[in-house]
Design an enzyme around this catalytic site. Structure first.
Site, PDB file in Angstrom:
ATOM      1  N   GLU A 167      14.509  33.254  41.686  1.00 41.29           N
ATOM      2  CA  GLU A 167      16.036  33.452  41.774  1.00 41.29           C
ATOM      3  C   GLU A 167      16.710  32.140  42.093  1.00 41.29           C
ATOM      4  O   GLU A 167      16.410  31.736  43.100  1.00 41.29           O
ATOM      5  CB  GLU A 167      16.171  34.365  42.785  1.00 41.29           C
TER       6      GLU A 167
ATOM      7  N   CYS B 249      24.516  30.900  46.559  1.00 36.13           N
ATOM      8  CA  CYS B 249      24.180  30.947  45.198  1.00 36.13           C
ATOM      9  C   CYS B 249      25.161  31.748  44.265  1.00 36.13           C
ATOM     10  O   CYS B 249      25.376  31.229  43.065  1.00 36.13           O
ATOM     11  CB  CYS B 249      22.717  31.323  44.656  1.00 36.13           C
TER      12      CYS B 249
HETATM   13  P1  NAD Z   1      14.967  24.106  46.524  1.00 38.79           P
HETATM   14  O1  NAD Z   1      14.657  24.580  45.229  1.00 38.79           O
HETATM   15  O2  NAD Z   1      15.038  22.675  46.868  1.00 38.79           O
HETATM   16  O3  NAD Z   1      14.018  24.647  47.494  1.00 38.79           O
HETATM   17  C1  NAD Z   1      13.642  26.033  47.660  1.00 38.79           C
HETATM   18  C2  NAD Z   1      12.344  26.002  48.420  1.00 38.79           C
HETATM   19  O4  NAD Z   1      11.395  25.399  47.515  1.00 38.79           O
HETATM   20  C3  NAD Z   1      12.069  25.184  49.722  1.00 38.79           C
HETATM   21  O5  NAD Z   1      11.233  26.110  50.379  1.00 38.79           O
HETATM   22  C4  NAD Z   1      11.383  24.134  49.219  1.00 38.79           C
HETATM   23  O6  NAD Z   1      10.568  23.516  50.135  1.00 38.79           O
HETATM   24  C5  NAD Z   1      10.337  24.638  48.209  1.00 38.79           C
HETATM   25  N1  NAD Z   1       9.961  23.682  47.042  1.00 38.79           N
HETATM   26  C6  NAD Z   1      10.481  22.422  46.838  1.00 38.79           C
HETATM   27  N2  NAD Z   1       9.892  21.850  45.727  1.00 38.79           N
HETATM   28  C7  NAD Z   1       8.554  22.666  45.442  1.00 38.79           C
HETATM   29  C8  NAD Z   1       7.647  22.676  44.513  1.00 38.79           C
HETATM   30  N3  NAD Z   1       7.567  21.695  43.723  1.00 38.79           N
HETATM   31  N4  NAD Z   1       6.891  23.444  44.587  1.00 38.79           N
HETATM   32  C9  NAD Z   1       6.995  24.960  45.446  1.00 38.79           C
HETATM   33  N5  NAD Z   1       7.887  24.962  46.403  1.00 38.79           N
HETATM   34  C10 NAD Z   1       9.005  23.778  46.527  1.00 38.79           C
HETATM   35  O7  NAD Z   1      16.329  24.648  46.900  1.00 38.79           O
HETATM   36  P2  NAD Z   1      17.157  24.538  48.060  1.00 38.79           P
HETATM   37  O8  NAD Z   1      18.025  23.324  48.160  1.00 38.79           O
HETATM   38  O9  NAD Z   1      16.331  24.868  49.554  1.00 38.79           O
HETATM   39  O10 NAD Z   1      18.164  25.909  47.985  1.00 38.79           O
HETATM   40  C11 NAD Z   1      19.623  25.721  47.235  1.00 38.79           C
HETATM   41  C12 NAD Z   1      19.426  26.290  45.800  1.00 38.79           C
HETATM   42  O11 NAD Z   1      18.937  27.479  45.803  1.00 38.79           O
HETATM   43  C13 NAD Z   1      20.699  26.280  45.072  1.00 38.79           C
HETATM   44  O12 NAD Z   1      20.263  25.960  43.713  1.00 38.79           O
HETATM   45  C14 NAD Z   1      21.009  27.965  45.103  1.00 38.79           C
HETATM   46  O13 NAD Z   1      21.627  28.418  44.073  1.00 38.79           O
HETATM   47  C15 NAD Z   1      19.682  28.407  45.065  1.00 38.79           C
HETATM   48  N6  NAD Z   1      19.735  29.953  45.547  1.00 38.79           N
HETATM   49  C16 NAD Z   1      19.542  31.106  44.936  1.00 38.79           C
HETATM   50  C17 NAD Z   1      19.723  32.316  45.047  1.00 38.79           C
HETATM   51  C18 NAD Z   1      19.491  33.388  44.379  1.00 38.79           C
HETATM   52  O14 NAD Z   1      19.121  34.644  44.864  1.00 38.79           O
HETATM   53  N7  NAD Z   1      19.618  33.454  43.181  1.00 38.79           N
HETATM   54  C19 NAD Z   1      19.761  32.556  46.608  1.00 38.79           C
HETATM   55  C20 NAD Z   1      19.869  31.283  47.549  1.00 38.79           C
HETATM   56  C21 NAD Z   1      19.924  30.074  46.930  1.00 38.79           C
END
Ligand code: NAD
Length: 511
Positions: free
Chosen positions: A283, A317
């Site tokens: 997501e 998001c």
């Molecule tokens: P992010 O992708 O940077 O991080 C999300 C999670 O992934 C964190 O726990 C991070 O430590 C982990 N992560 C980072 N790199 C990784 C890798 N290579 N392998 C595995 N895990 C890894 O996102 P963010 O900055 O924490 O959140 C913001 C983003 O989330 C925005 O793009 C937003 O739109 C999206 N979001 C989507 C939804 C939805 O339901 N569609 C909901 C909330 C946020």
């Protein structure tokens, strides 16, 4: 509470009350307070009500947020092995036993709502008016998935020929890695974890590095409610920790919420692994548009735009990023929007008068400042709110006008709105929005019913909102999730979500 134009009495989210009142005074109209909190039972949950304000204040003083130590990457192998060994027994339990634990967790969240709000405000820098519905949403996830599991996980007998008995059931797949972002530090983390658990999986839960404390506290709550310690284990750290977890050979599924870029990295890792094909529930983000035509109600549009764009400092998001306005009414709408943005109050999240707080950290602020600097070069400023000088990581809500939908660029995860004018037919507008490649939320503001359904039919968007704001999907009421660059499709809080965590098993017995 307020009385809207239809005479309904509704409770407005407190953080928006000051700006709504100021906006009403400014525009000389009574705003329809058609807010999502008004649609669910929030009686007694108004943060400015005397009782609630006192409870929140007390919780704020006493809330003790412990940050768990980071997990060593070398320990991940042992953690996943432990979870794998426990999965068979957990999966063999009657679903009722697992579902009861979720109901108890929901009770505990509701009982200690002010405490959970205080933890969210402290660690996630969210406002009280954001924190209250977030705790509600976490409790809703627990109750809804408990109820769905009881329904879906019962063995079903299928049509059989004489002399044969056929049954079908869902079962847990194994060890799930649940990886979540910081913007809903409790609700998104909880939703993934309890969905995986109730379906008979064991879980390695990796919250965002910015908000490990709220997550660790929720894991402790689930352990207290009856989840064995070897069935749910927290994994704390940044992206490299998440990457090591995903790469472990015993991971049977990954539930990821976060950025599109990281979702693709995870998909590549899973595809490159030896052994079984591992499912990914992703997501991710969006460039969410709202289409406004000349028949729309201006006041309703401004209210929906302000909430959808600036609530939670735009760190949702689902937030509105791209407002597409029909030329004929654009000037009038922009004029009102200018007034509304100018009235937004940015401040400390713990201050009840703040409409929005700061962004999550200095890194997010720096990225946003860079994206805004680029817009300052390429687009026309519409309005910018004031920013108090002493607010760490504060950023002023701002709106720019751009010349074409295609100029919207990448997702800007903050209080930034881009506005574009359209003229002519509606269909090409929808097509150009679709061509951006995302597909999370879409808003439509029109009084022509046929146009609304035409847009809903041709839009590539998981959640379409007509004549209202486009945030705050309610569990079990507005299943939430996107398509294309916005995700792999499963809808959190929807009737099929749990099935994605399961394998299906058919048993045919020759009797
Ligand atoms: P992010 O992708 O940077 O991080 C999300 C999670 O992934 C964190 O726990 C991070 O430590 C982990 N992560 C980072 N790199 C990784 C890798 N290579 N392998 C595995 N895990 C890894 O996102 P963010 O900055 O924490 O959140 C913001 C983003 O989330 C925005 O793009 C937003 O739109 C999206 N979001 C989507 C939804 C939805 O339901 N569609 C909901 C909330 C946020």
């Amino acid at each position: 509470s307020f009385v809207n134009q239809l005479g309904d009495e509704r409770i407005a989210p407190a953080a928006l009350v000051p700006s709504l009142l100021r906006l009403s005074a400014h525009s000389g109209v009574t705003l329809p307070l058609d807010l999502f909190e008004g649609r669910r039972n929030t009686a007694g949950l108004d943060p400015t009500s005397a009782d609630m304000a006192t409870s929140l204040q007390a919780a704020w003083i006493t809330a003790d947020l412990a940050t768990p130590p980071e997990t060593a990457v070398d320990d991940i192998g042992q953690i996943v092995d432990t979870l794998a060994a426990a999965q068979r027994g957990w999966n063999a339990l009657a679903v009722e036993a697992r579902a009861d634990i979720l109901d108890r967790a929901a009770d505990a969240l509701e009982r200690d709502l002010p405490l959970w709000c205080a933890l969210i405000v402290r660690e996630g820098h969210r406002t009280w008016a954001d924190a209250i519905p977030e705790v509600r949403e976490a409790a809703d996830f627990c109750r809804y998935y408990a109820q769905q599991a009881r329904e879906w996980m019962a063995t079903r007998t299928l049509r059989s020929i004489t002399g044969e008995r056929n049954t079908w059931r869902l079962r847990g797949r194994g060890v799930w890695a649940c990886i979540s972002p910081w913007n809903f530090p409790l609700a998104i983390f909880a939703g993934q974890v309890v969905a995986a658990l109730v379906t008979g999986n064991t879980v390695a839960a990796k919250p965002a590095e910015q908000t490990p404390g709220v997550a660790a506290r929720f894991i402790a709550l689930l352990h207290d409610c009856g989840v064995p310690r070897d069935v749910l284990i927290g994994v704390y750290g940044a992206g490299d920790t998440g990457a090591a977890l995903v790469a472990h050979p015993q991971i049977a599924g990954v539930a990821f919420t976060g950025s599109t870029a990281v979702a693709k990295v995870i998909a590549r890792t899973l595809a490159g692994k030896d052994g079984p094909i591992v499912p990914l529930i992703a997501e991710t983000g969006g460039i969410n548009a709202m289409i406004v035509d000349a028949t729309a109600l201006l006041e309703q549009v401004v209210d929906a735009v302000v909430q959808s764009t600036f609530r939670s400092a735009g760190q949702r998001c689902s937030a509105l990023r791209l407002l597409c306005v029909q030329e004929d009414m654009a000037d009038g709408l922009l004029e009102m929007l200018r007034g509304a943005i100018g009235l937004l109050r940015v401040g400390a999240p713990s201050d009840l008068a703040s409409d929005l707080g700061p962004v999550i950290d200095a890194e997010a602020l720096a990225k946003l400042q860079q994206q805004i600097a680029q817009l300052e070069q390429q687009a026309r400023l519409i309005a910018r709110a004031e920013l108090p000088a002493d607010l760490a990581n504060g950023i002023a809500p701002v709106a720019f006008e751009i010349d074409a939908i295609e100029h919207a660029g990448e997702e800007i995860f903050g209080p930034v709105l881009q506005v574009v004018r359209w003229r002519g037919e509606i269909e090409p507008v929808v097509e150009r929005i679709n061509a951006l490649g995302y597909g999370l939320t879409l808003g439509v503001q029109t009084r022509i019913d046929q146009r609304a359904s035409q847009i809903a039919d041709s839009a590539h968007a998981g959640n379409v909102y007509i004549n209202r704001n486009m945030i705050g999907a309610v569990v079990g009421v507005q299943p939430f999730g996107g398509e294309g660059l916005s995700g792999t499709g499963p809808k959190a809080g929807g009737p099929l979500y749990l099935t994605r965590f399961c394998s299906e098993s058919t048993l045919s017995i020759n009797t």
